[in-house]
Design a protein around this motif. Sequence first.
Motif, short mmCIF file in Angstrom:
data_model
loop_
_atom_site.label_atom_id
_atom_site.label_comp_id
_atom_site.label_asym_id
_atom_site.label_seq_id
_atom_site.Cartn_x
_atom_site.Cartn_y
_atom_site.Cartn_z
N GLN A 45 -35.14 29.51 -55.65
CA GLN A 45 -36.29 29.37 -54.75
C GLN A 45 -36.64 27.90 -54.55
O GLN A 45 -36.28 27.04 -55.35
N MET A 46 -37.34 27.64 -53.43
CA MET A 46 -37.84 26.29 -53.18
C MET A 46 -39.09 26.07 -54.04
O MET A 46 -40.02 26.87 -54.02
N VAL A 47 -39.08 24.97 -54.80
CA VAL A 47 -40.20 24.70 -55.69
C VAL A 47 -41.00 23.46 -55.30
O VAL A 47 -42.10 23.24 -55.79
N SER A 48 -40.44 22.64 -54.41
CA SER A 48 -41.14 21.46 -53.92
C SER A 48 -40.53 21.09 -52.56
O SER A 48 -39.37 21.43 -52.29
N ALA A 49 -41.33 20.43 -51.73
CA ALA A 49 -40.84 20.09 -50.40
C ALA A 49 -41.66 18.95 -49.82
O ALA A 49 -42.79 18.68 -50.24
N GLY A 50 -41.08 18.27 -48.85
CA GLY A 50 -41.78 17.21 -48.13
C GLY A 50 -40.91 16.72 -46.98
O GLY A 50 -39.72 17.01 -46.93
N ARG A 51 -41.53 16.01 -46.07
CA ARG A 51 -40.78 15.51 -44.93
C ARG A 51 -40.84 13.99 -44.84
O ARG A 51 -41.75 13.35 -45.39
N LEU A 52 -39.88 13.42 -44.13
CA LEU A 52 -39.81 11.99 -43.86
C LEU A 52 -39.88 11.80 -42.36
O LEU A 52 -39.15 12.46 -41.61
N GLU A 53 -40.77 10.90 -41.91
CA GLU A 53 -40.93 10.66 -40.48
C GLU A 53 -40.78 9.17 -40.19
O GLU A 53 -41.73 8.40 -40.34
N ASP B 224 -43.03 26.37 -36.58
CA ASP B 224 -42.72 26.19 -35.16
C ASP B 224 -42.79 24.72 -34.76
O ASP B 224 -41.93 24.23 -34.01
N ALA B 225 -43.81 24.02 -35.27
CA ALA B 225 -43.95 22.60 -34.94
C ALA B 225 -42.79 21.78 -35.52
O ALA B 225 -42.26 20.88 -34.86
N LEU B 226 -42.39 22.10 -36.75
CA LEU B 226 -41.28 21.37 -37.38
C LEU B 226 -39.97 21.64 -36.64
O LEU B 226 -39.16 20.72 -36.43
N LEU B 227 -39.75 22.88 -36.25
CA LEU B 227 -38.53 23.20 -35.51
C LEU B 227 -38.50 22.49 -34.16
O LEU B 227 -37.44 22.03 -33.71
N ARG B 228 -39.66 22.38 -33.53
CA ARG B 228 -39.72 21.65 -32.26
C ARG B 228 -39.38 20.18 -32.49
O ARG B 228 -38.63 19.57 -31.71
N ARG B 229 -39.94 19.58 -33.56
CA ARG B 229 -39.64 18.19 -33.87
C ARG B 229 -38.14 18.01 -34.13
O ARG B 229 -37.53 17.04 -33.64
N ARG C 146 -51.23 3.36 -35.42
CA ARG C 146 -52.40 3.96 -34.78
C ARG C 146 -52.22 4.01 -33.27
O ARG C 146 -53.15 3.81 -32.50
N THR C 147 -51.01 4.27 -32.86
CA THR C 147 -50.67 4.36 -31.44
C THR C 147 -49.89 5.66 -31.26
O THR C 147 -50.24 6.68 -31.84
N ASP C 148 -48.84 5.63 -30.45
CA ASP C 148 -48.01 6.83 -30.28
C ASP C 148 -47.38 7.28 -31.59
O ASP C 148 -46.98 8.43 -31.73
N ALA C 149 -47.30 6.37 -32.56
CA ALA C 149 -46.68 6.70 -33.84
C ALA C 149 -47.39 7.85 -34.54
O ALA C 149 -46.78 8.57 -35.34
N GLU C 150 -48.68 8.04 -34.27
CA GLU C 150 -49.43 9.11 -34.93
C GLU C 150 -49.15 10.48 -34.36
O GLU C 150 -49.41 11.48 -35.02
N THR C 151 -48.66 10.53 -33.14
CA THR C 151 -48.62 11.82 -32.44
C THR C 151 -47.26 12.09 -31.80
O THR C 151 -47.16 12.38 -30.62
N PRO C 152 -46.19 12.03 -32.60
CA PRO C 152 -44.85 12.20 -32.00
C PRO C 152 -44.61 13.59 -31.43
O PRO C 152 -43.75 13.74 -30.56
N SER C 153 -45.34 14.60 -31.89
CA SER C 153 -45.10 15.95 -31.39
C SER C 153 -46.18 16.41 -30.41
O SER C 153 -46.33 17.59 -30.14
N ALA C 154 -46.93 15.45 -29.85
CA ALA C 154 -48.01 15.80 -28.92
C ALA C 154 -47.46 16.43 -27.64
O ALA C 154 -46.43 16.02 -27.12
N LEU C 155 -48.19 17.42 -27.15
CA LEU C 155 -47.88 17.98 -25.83
C LEU C 155 -48.51 17.14 -24.73
O LEU C 155 -47.97 17.04 -23.63
N LYS C 156 -49.68 16.53 -25.02
CA LYS C 156 -50.38 15.73 -24.03
C LYS C 156 -51.28 14.73 -24.75
O LYS C 156 -51.86 15.04 -25.78
N VAL C 157 -51.38 13.52 -24.21
CA VAL C 157 -52.29 12.50 -24.72
C VAL C 157 -53.10 11.96 -23.56
O VAL C 157 -52.54 11.47 -22.57
#
Length: 266
Positions: free
Chosen positions: A183-191, A161-166, A19-30
């Motif tokens: 075709q892609m039938v399922s997807a998810g990300r790991l952070e 766009d957000a994922l590519l920036r990350r 509940r700190t910076d970990a929540e917002t790794p792609s933030a432009l400003k905090v």
Amino acid sequence: MSQTEDRARFLVAYDQNLRTDAETPSALKVTQHGPLRLVTFMKGRGFVTYQDLGDVDSSSVRRLVAEATAYYVAEPGINRVEWKTRGHDHAPGLHQALLESGFVQDEPESIMIGEAMALSAPVPLPDGVSLRQVADEADVRAMSAMQDEVFGEPVSDEMADALLRRLSLGDGMQLWVAEAEGQMVSAGRLEPVPGTSFAGIWGGATREEWRGRGIYRALTARRAQAALELGKTLIHSDSTEFSRPILERSGLLKVSTTTPYRWVRD
């Protein structure tokens, strides 16, 4: 250790680490405003979170909500804001204060946490289905479009766009897809969360006609394996009622709830 003890241990770790910076790794400003973290993301999206609100009363909560709303109203580039609440927080009157400020309550989700090892056991895939990690722009945009379709949203470039920036930041985020019949039938990300034992699993989406075959569980297991390879031992996720039972069968525990409230500029 009992499940009750595990839940208590996981919830403490969640509050301290996620509940700190970990929540917002792609933030432009905090911007810090008292206990609040007022976050600006790409494409005009605002986000409000906090580690805790302290020993507040309802009048203090109402004031914080009004001040945060005024902050975003005064930011012309912001067109919508999410306020992320948690069911275990001390926040008297928050629901009513948010409604009075023009926020609309969304569906609650379960905060799920568990040992990565418990999720990592390989799950057999149906014939003709394969998993792979993706990073090329074309693959990322195809993955994002598939997720938009599954979630019933218009296909847009915003998440891609957000994922590519990350990915350009090289912060360890991984994107995984399951493919079948071209075709892609399922997807998810790991952070992975820097400086903690946690990695988050997010964005899980499976095409309806491919559900119930173990594909999502296999995708979850593969992401858990990747988390262990990165030295992360705990997995967390905010889960819908569709994915919660799957994660529970894999060993994750529901430790609390999170409910987003959304404000949209007129």
